[in-house]
Write a protein that holds these residues in place. Structure first.
Motif, PDB file in Angstrom:
ATOM      1  N   LYS A   1      -4.526   9.204  -3.651  1.00 46.17           N
ATOM      2  CA  LYS A   1      -3.937   9.349  -2.321  1.00 46.17           C
ATOM      3  C   LYS A   1      -3.296   8.046  -1.880  1.00 46.17           C
ATOM      4  O   LYS A   1      -2.180   8.017  -1.361  1.00 46.17           O
ATOM      5  CB  LYS A   1      -5.010   9.782  -1.322  1.00 46.17           C
ATOM      6  CG  LYS A   1      -4.499  10.026   0.093  1.00 46.17           C
ATOM      7  CD  LYS A   1      -5.635  10.525   0.987  1.00 46.17           C
ATOM      8  CE  LYS A   1      -5.173  10.758   2.414  1.00 46.17           C
ATOM      9  NZ  LYS A   1      -6.283  11.237   3.276  1.00 46.17           N
ATOM     10  N   TYR A   2      -4.003   6.938  -2.058  1.00 43.71           N
ATOM     11  CA  TYR A   2      -3.458   5.611  -1.762  1.00 43.71           C
ATOM     12  C   TYR A   2      -3.464   4.779  -3.037  1.00 43.71           C
ATOM     13  O   TYR A   2      -4.448   4.746  -3.774  1.00 43.71           O
ATOM     14  CB  TYR A   2      -4.290   4.907  -0.680  1.00 43.71           C
ATOM     15  CG  TYR A   2      -3.963   5.384   0.719  1.00 43.71           C
ATOM     16  CD1 TYR A   2      -2.887   4.858   1.428  1.00 43.71           C
ATOM     17  CD2 TYR A   2      -4.730   6.379   1.316  1.00 43.71           C
ATOM     18  CE1 TYR A   2      -2.586   5.301   2.711  1.00 43.71           C
ATOM     19  CE2 TYR A   2      -4.439   6.831   2.596  1.00 43.71           C
ATOM     20  CZ  TYR A   2      -3.365   6.286   3.290  1.00 43.71           C
ATOM     21  OH  TYR A   2      -3.062   6.741   4.552  1.00 43.71           O
ATOM     22  N   LEU A   3      -2.352   4.146  -3.294  1.00 47.96           N
ATOM     23  CA  LEU A   3      -2.220   3.270  -4.456  1.00 47.96           C
ATOM     24  C   LEU A   3      -1.785   1.891  -3.962  1.00 47.96           C
ATOM     25  O   LEU A   3      -0.783   1.762  -3.263  1.00 47.96           O
ATOM     26  CB  LEU A   3      -1.168   3.838  -5.416  1.00 47.96           C
ATOM     27  CG  LEU A   3      -0.878   3.037  -6.686  1.00 47.96           C
ATOM     28  CD1 LEU A   3      -2.113   2.984  -7.577  1.00 47.96           C
ATOM     29  CD2 LEU A   3       0.308   3.642  -7.439  1.00 47.96           C
ATOM     30  N   ASN A   4      -2.568   0.877  -4.300  1.00 44.90           N
ATOM     31  CA  ASN A   4      -2.260  -0.487  -3.871  1.00 44.90           C
ATOM     32  C   ASN A   4      -1.752  -1.322  -5.032  1.00 44.90           C
ATOM     33  O   ASN A   4      -1.971  -1.000  -6.203  1.00 44.90           O
ATOM     34  CB  ASN A   4      -3.506  -1.161  -3.279  1.00 44.90           C
ATOM     35  CG  ASN A   4      -3.760  -0.733  -1.852  1.00 44.90           C
ATOM     36  OD1 ASN A   4      -3.106   0.171  -1.334  1.00 44.90           O
ATOM     37  ND2 ASN A   4      -4.719  -1.359  -1.217  1.00 44.90           N
ATOM     38  N   THR A   5      -1.099  -2.417  -4.675  1.00 46.36           N
ATOM     39  CA  THR A   5      -0.702  -3.408  -5.681  1.00 46.36           C
ATOM     40  C   THR A   5      -1.946  -3.862  -6.457  1.00 46.36           C
ATOM     41  O   THR A   5      -3.007  -4.075  -5.859  1.00 46.36           O
ATOM     42  CB  THR A   5      -0.062  -4.626  -4.980  1.00 46.36           C
ATOM     43  OG1 THR A   5       1.160  -4.206  -4.364  1.00 46.36           O
ATOM     44  CG2 THR A   5       0.232  -5.746  -5.970  1.00 46.36           C
TER      45      THR A   5
ATOM     46  N   CYS B   1      -7.684  -3.649   2.521  1.00 42.47           N
ATOM     47  CA  CYS B   1      -6.696  -3.000   1.650  1.00 42.47           C
ATOM     48  C   CYS B   1      -7.379  -2.464   0.402  1.00 42.47           C
ATOM     49  O   CYS B   1      -7.429  -3.128  -0.632  1.00 42.47           O
ATOM     50  CB  CYS B   1      -5.585  -3.980   1.282  1.00 42.47           C
ATOM     51  SG  CYS B   1      -4.692  -4.621   2.723  1.00 42.47           S
ATOM     52  N   GLY B   2      -7.961  -1.281   0.523  1.00 38.72           N
ATOM     53  CA  GLY B   2      -8.560  -0.632  -0.639  1.00 38.72           C
ATOM     54  C   GLY B   2      -9.861  -1.234  -1.099  1.00 38.72           C
ATOM     55  O   GLY B   2     -10.245  -1.068  -2.253  1.00 38.72           O
TER      56      GLY B   2
ATOM     57  N   GLY C   1       0.857  -1.167   0.000  1.00 36.38           N
ATOM     58  CA  GLY C   1       0.000   0.000   0.000  1.00 36.38           C
ATOM     59  C   GLY C   1       0.898   1.223   0.000  1.00 36.38           C
ATOM     60  O   GLY C   1       1.836   1.297   0.801  1.00 36.38           O
ATOM     61  N   ALA C   2       0.635   2.178  -0.889  1.00 39.77           N
ATOM     62  CA  ALA C   2       1.535   3.321  -1.063  1.00 39.77           C
ATOM     63  C   ALA C   2       0.766   4.622  -0.884  1.00 39.77           C
ATOM     64  O   ALA C   2      -0.255   4.858  -1.547  1.00 39.77           O
ATOM     65  CB  ALA C   2       2.184   3.267  -2.452  1.00 39.77           C
ATOM     66  N   ARG C   3       1.289   5.510  -0.008  1.00 40.13           N
ATOM     67  CA  ARG C   3       0.617   6.772   0.304  1.00 40.13           C
ATOM     68  C   ARG C   3       1.323   7.933  -0.385  1.00 40.13           C
ATOM     69  O   ARG C   3       2.532   8.082  -0.316  1.00 40.13           O
ATOM     70  CB  ARG C   3       0.637   6.969   1.816  1.00 40.13           C
ATOM     71  CG  ARG C   3      -0.517   7.753   2.412  1.00 40.13           C
ATOM     72  CD  ARG C   3      -0.474   9.226   2.149  1.00 40.13           C
ATOM     73  NE  ARG C   3      -1.518   9.928   2.890  1.00 40.13           N
ATOM     74  CZ  ARG C   3      -1.709  11.228   2.808  1.00 40.13           C
ATOM     75  NH1 ARG C   3      -0.962  11.981   2.008  1.00 40.13           N
ATOM     76  NH2 ARG C   3      -2.675  11.809   3.518  1.00 40.13           N
TER      77      ARG C   3
END
Length: 630
Positions: free
Chosen positions: A231-235, A287-288, A219-221
């Motif tokens: 804002k948040y990018l997940n795999t 997770c998203g 998870g990338a902020r």
């Protein structure tokens, strides 16, 4: 490509890792007696544990779905691996170096896709952690510090930083022997105009681990204003990462969830961190994606559907949070656990709450939870004016169907009583009957809706006290319940002694909901009058779920509380159950007369008084003549 794994090495792997230790990474195991352990099967949905593990033999077997095998089979099945992939994973855990036939050991041999993707994520996670100390990552360290997370907290959760360049990680993984295809398949890289580039750039990184602790995604902020991404990018969805199948923090929380029989569901990565650092070490997050059925399966295997299990959702108090809470309530009945909600004050999430008011405030948030059912009902009735009869009636009309949709009749009854209290309706029985009526109509429509016999995951067995596993969570000291139980035992074990009278008894004559469900099953099987050799089996087949079937079996084998089991004894039980039902009806009618008052219409008053007189005469006849009055 390397050949087959050496047989001696396979045996060494199988012997090196106790099967119970491996299985315990995925589900909670308890003593099953005889040296075996039991838990909820991870391979099929079940309400009571039928999955058993024999540590001494090194095997598992599910008596429900018939899956079974050794530790390698278990890992293959649960993680969808090939035989060699499963052996390789277990060998890595045990520290065993594998040898391969047809060319011997080759550390760079082409391994299964999943193993390679997991290995790439493991290396990437360490890469991101190392980058968090770089000068470029100052913005990431500041982000963490502003939210109350120091370096130790970042290390505990494996938080890292992805460099802002185009292909730092991609080049690093290439140097570790990964192909461009593997990097793309892993979701760590994506296709650029001149080849693969890093998917995550200039972001704070959280490793997402599966329940066994392996990194399967990130998870990338976003940290910078010039980052045009979300804002948040997940795999993305990959062979090893399915967002509906993972819960962030589950690897850290699983042992405490199993130990305390409690899980706290929060909304974000920082909320999980804040809760754990505040002492709420059972916190996990999706997770998203919304919390759903696959997440429930993960938690149920850890919670084991026991009487004290609880799932607590935390949501912001704003409209979006309330909507999320009501959506969670839709899944409530898939849990055996109690479900509650903790609304954060002032719109703060747990991370903000910890920062503003400290660890104790986060702990208090969890302690101040409200049953999710009660929250859902209060949100509905809030729209109505409960100060007026019309407002209370409208609120009841809207809320009663929700209660009627509760499939376990014991829970349904308790919730109906609670609803009456929320609405301020003094006549609890009116609300209870209204809910029961709606449930009955749903059954008659043939819908998949409420039905007394369709037990929800949280069955009456799950709320029984540990010291009394033989009965449901009811006051079995009550003479009425004892007599109902005794009559059902007679109907199952000695049907000829109670028929045909028993078959004329209505389900509503059994006040204990579990017993009412068994009565319905007997009726579905043709009644006690059909008590042939396969009678109990037919009743079990007619039962709608495993819970009722278990109760049928229990009543069919439990000893009857009389040395002499004959028509006289059976008659006493028949009379006592019927008499109590008649007395209940008499009390209801007396209450109706009181509510009607002296100004009621003469015809209505006369009809009610006549019914009361008839029932009083019947009750007196039962007392005087016993079974002959039936």
């Amino acid at each position: 490509m390397a050949g087959r794994i050496n047989d001696d090495d396979v045996k060494a792997v199988r012997d090196a890792l106790p099967i119970d230790a491996v299985v315990s990474e995925y589900l909670q195991l308890r003593n099953a007696g005889g040296g075996n352990l039991k838990g909820l099967c991870p391979f099929h949905d079940e309400k009571t544990p039928s999955f058993q593990v024999s540590p001494s033999k090194g095997f598992f077997h599910c008596f429900g779905c018939q899956e079974g095998g050794d530790v390698i089979t278990f890992v293959r099945k649960i993680d969808h691996l090939s035989f060699s992939e499963a052996v390789e994973r277990l060998a890595a855990q045990a520290g065993i170096t594998l040898r391969y036939e047809e060319g011997g050991y080759n550390p760079t041999h082409q391994r299964g896709e999943r193993i390679r993707l997991v290995e790439a994520h493991k290396i990437a996670a360490q890469f991101y952690v190392e980058q968090l100390d770089s000068p470029e990552a100052e913005i990431a360290r500041k982000f963490l510090a502003e939210r109350g997370f120091d370096q130790a907290a970042a290390q505990h959760f494996g938080v890292g930083y992805s460099p802002a360049g185009w292909d730092h990680l991609t080049r690093y993984l290439r140097g570790k022997g990964f192909s461009d295809k593997e990097l793309t398949l892993s979701g760590l890289s994506q296709e650029g105009r001149r080849g693969p580039i890093d998917r995550f750039r200039g972001r704070l990184m959280w490793p997402i681990r599966d329940i066994s602790g392996e990194v399967v995604g990130f998870g990338a902020r976003k940290l910078r204003d010039d980052d045009n991404g979300p804002k948040y990018l997940n795999t993305p969805e990959t062979a090893i990462y399915k967002k509906s199948h993972v819960l962030y923090g589950i690897d850290l929380a699983k042992k405490d969830i199993a130990k305390s029989s409690r899980a706290v569901v929060v909304e974000g990565y920082t909320d999980v961190m804040a809760c754990h650092l505040a002492g709420v070490t059972t916190a996990i997050a999706t997770c998203g994606t919304a919390f759903g059925g696959d997440h429930i399966k993960i938690l149920r295997r850890l919670l084991m559907d026991n009487a004290t299990a609880e799932v607590i959702f935390t949501f912001d108090g704003d409209a979006a949070g309330q909507k999320a809470a009501l959506r969670a309530f839709e899944d409530d009945q898939k849990f055996a656990a109690e479900t509650s909600i903790a609304i954060t004050p002032g719109g703060m999430d747990p991370c903000e709450l910890r920062l503003a008011e400290g660890d104790e405030a986060v702990q208090q948030l969890v302690r101040s939870r409200t049953p999710l059912f009660e929250f859902a009902i209060r949100q509905i009735v809030k729209r109505h004016n409960l100060d007026t009869p019309a407002g209370r009636a409208a609120a009841l009309d809207e809320a009663a169907p929700i209660v009627a949709n509760i499939k376990n009749i014991a829970i349904q009854h308790e919730s109906a009583v609670q609803l009456a209290g929320i609405l301020g309706i003094l006549d609890e029985q009116f609300v209870v009957k209204r809910v029961a009526q709606l449930a009955r109509w749903a059954r008659e429509r043939g819908s998949r809706g409420p039905a007394p016999a369709r037990a929800r995951a949280r069955t009456y067995e799950t709320v029984a006290a540990p010291a009394a596993p033989a009965g449901p969570a009811l006051n079995l000291r009550s003479p009425a319940h004892r007599t109902e139980r005794e009559l059902l035992k007679l109907a199952l074990q000695h049907p000829a002694l109670v028929s045909p009278a028993f078959d004329a008894y209505g389900v509503d004559e059994f006040t204990a909901p579990p017993y009412a469900a068994v009565r319905s099953a007997i009726e579905e099987a043709g009644g006690a009058a059909q008590g042939t050799s396969d009678y109990v089996a037919r009743v079990r087949d007619a039962a709608p779920d495993d819970t009722v079937r278990a109760m049928v079996t229990e009543l069919a084998v439990e000893a009857i509380h009389s040395k002499t089991v004959d028509e006289t004894y059976a008659g006493v039980q028949l009379v006592q159950v019927r008499l109590r039902a008649v007395d209940r009806r008499i009390r209801d009618i007396q209450g109706t007369l009181t509510r009607l008052g002296p100004h009621a219409a003469p015809e209505q008053l006369a009809a009610v008084q006549n019914e009361l007189w008839v029932l009083q005469q019947y009750a007196q006849s039962l007392r005087n003549r016993g079974a002959d009055a039936l």
